[in-house]
Design an enzyme around this catalytic site. Structure first.
Site, PDB file in Angstrom:
ATOM      1  N   ARG A 212     -11.739 -25.171  -5.314  1.00  0.00           N
ATOM      2  CA  ARG A 212     -12.465 -25.592  -6.516  1.00  0.00           C
ATOM      3  C   ARG A 212     -11.794 -26.765  -7.229  1.00  0.00           C
ATOM      4  NH1 ARG A 212     -11.839 -22.768 -10.811  1.00  0.00           N
ATOM      5  NH2 ARG A 212     -11.703 -20.751  -9.734  1.00  0.00           N
TER       6      ARG A 212
ATOM      7  N   TYR B 167     -36.149 -38.089 -18.214  1.00  0.00           N
ATOM      8  CA  TYR B 167     -36.165 -36.986 -17.255  1.00  0.00           C
ATOM      9  C   TYR B 167     -36.290 -35.634 -17.972  1.00  0.00           C
ATOM     10  CZ  TYR B 167     -34.551 -33.652 -13.820  1.00  0.00           C
ATOM     11  OH  TYR B 167     -34.461 -32.557 -13.006  1.00  0.00           O
TER      12      TYR B 167
ATOM     13  N   ASP C  37     -28.300 -42.781 -17.423  1.00  0.00           N
ATOM     14  CA  ASP C  37     -28.724 -42.120 -16.184  1.00  0.00           C
ATOM     15  C   ASP C  37     -29.280 -43.217 -15.274  1.00  0.00           C
ATOM     16  OD1 ASP C  37     -30.186 -40.818 -14.167  1.00  0.00           O
ATOM     17  OD2 ASP C  37     -30.616 -39.091 -15.450  1.00  0.00           O
TER      18      ASP C  37
ATOM     19  N   LYS D 104     -31.352 -38.025  -5.077  1.00  0.00           N
ATOM     20  CA  LYS D 104     -32.460 -38.964  -4.929  1.00  0.00           C
ATOM     21  C   LYS D 104     -32.069 -40.102  -3.981  1.00  0.00           C
ATOM     22  CE  LYS D 104     -34.117 -36.105  -7.938  1.00  0.00           C
ATOM     23  NZ  LYS D 104     -34.055 -36.321  -9.379  1.00  0.00           N
TER      24      LYS D 104
END
Ligand SMILES: *Cc1c(COP(=O)(O)O)cnc(C)c1O
Length: 387
Positions: free
Chosen positions: A60, A111, A182, A207
């Site tokens: 992690r 978004y 963004d 994306k």
């Protein structure tokens, strides 16, 4: 001729340091495994635990495959990159680590996942928000007074509005407001907001960066190394880590981002122009059309006009019919893959500001003539008995 279809990618010079390579070259050479005799690519390292005495320790805390991806996207954006489990995990890392009672200015038509998270944080009494139309520069500048954070998207999803990022980011910096952009729609191929003064850039690598509709991943890129370390600490504590295979595939996708994006936006420009002339199309929104309200800004600010476009037919019923009749273009809600996808955004909760007959098209890598034939047939078929 409404489109400057010669417009592919102009501003691909990403940065002067540490190299003068173009984005196309950086995408190929960044994040490589340098050992003589080793593989060209950093292989996926599947490990929860490392033997004592090494740099990482536990799965992690870090992973060489994440690091390779982060190095490459960091070079393309011109900053330090931290990868996350999804785009929304990256958004969440920025928003949920803000001090209590922070005021966030955000795009009213951005978004919907980001808007949903902000609404929730407001309901929990943690943040204050002010919604603005980011295309309206004076409204954005007016909202900065007393604000702490400015969240931006440009071009916006799904209306493809273009914000005056240079002016807005300069004003935010002067006002001491943290600005986050963004950059999922534009990608570093079109704009590098850190160079314009943004504090952080956020990506849904799901994306265009991944580009093949087969993974979810996100990233934050920042100029400040201290902020990078804080983001790594947040990621470690919240466990919002990317999968190893996802990071490997995302870097593999990123290697072809420049060439995919160039081709996709050339096709998008061609389709936008044809749709604009179609008798059943009421309006096309694409910043590469000279008649589009975003054209002037996009021409001066962006290295191209992108591969997303939206077009409107008269109502929701006909828009749904168009989607049903398409045979090549796939109905689906995501974007940025090699396959063209279409989505009537108004069907989703939280998209009440979107015209109900608006179809958002993510243009893929199919032949433009095939895509056009599909769109033309579906549009004519949808209106066959009603016009
Ligand atoms: C999809 C998307 C996100 C969220 O990313 P996920 O990878 O789906 O979590 C954030 N911002 C924009 C602009 C997006 O399109």
């Amino acid at each position: 001729m409404h489109v400057r279809s010669d417009e592919v990618i102009r501003n691909t010079e990403v940065m002067d340091e540490p190299t003068k390579w173009h984005a196309e070259t950086l995408a190929i050479v960044a994040g490589r495994a340098p050992q003589p005799g080793g593989p060209f690519n950093v292989p996926p390292t599947f490990a929860s635990t490392y033997r004592d005495g090494g740099a990482i320790g536990y799965g992690r805390w870090g992973n060489p495959t994440w690091s390779a991806f982060e190095e490459a996207l960091g070079e393309l954006e011109g900053g330090h990159c931290v990868s996350f489990a999804s785009g929304l995990a990256a958004v969440s890392a920025m928003l949920t680590s803000l001090p209590l009672a922070t005021t966030v200015v955000y795009p009213s038509n951005g978004y919907n996942g980001t808007r949903g998270l902000l609404e929730r944080l407001v309901k929990e009494g943690r943040l204050h928000t002010r919604a603005v139309d980011v295309v309206d520069t004076s409204e954005v500048l007016g909202a900065l007074d007393g604000a702490d954070v400015l969240w931006l998207e440009s071009p916006t999803n799904p209306l493809l509005g273009v914000a005056d990022l240079p002016t807005i980011l300069r004003a935010a910096r002067d006002a001491g407001v943290i600005a986050v952009v963004d950059n999922t729609f534009a990608t570093p191929m079109l704009q590098q907001p850190l160079a314009l003064g943004a504090t952080a850039v956020v990506h849904s690598a799901t994306k265009y960066i991944g580009g093949h509709s087969d993974l979810l991943m996100g990233a934050v890129v920042v100029s400040d190394a201290g902020l990078r370390d804080e983001l790594v600490e947040w990621r470690t504590m919240h466990g919002a880590i990317p999968g190893v295979m996802e990071a490997y595939l995302a870097l593999r996708g990123l290697r072809t981002l420049p060439v995919r994006f160039a081709r996709q936006q050339r096709t998008a420009a061609e389709l936008a122009e044809r749709l604009d002339d179609h008798r059943h199309v009421v309006r096309v929104r694409y910043p590469g059309l000279v008649t589009d309200p975003g054209f002037e800004r996009a021409s001066t600010q962006l290295g191209g006009f992108g591969a997303m476009l939206s077009f409107e037919v008269n109502d929701a019923h006909h828009a749904d019919r168009v989607v049903e009749l398409l045979r090549l273009i796939v109905g689906g809600t995501s974007l940025g893959g090699v396959e063209s996808t279409i989505d009537r955004r108004g069907r989703w909760k939280g998209e009440e500001l979107v015209p109900e007959g608006l179809l958002r098209l993510s243009v893929g890598l199919e032949h433009p003539a095939d895509l056009w034939a599909d769109l033309d047939d579906a549009l004519n078929g949808a209106f066959a008995h009603s016009s």
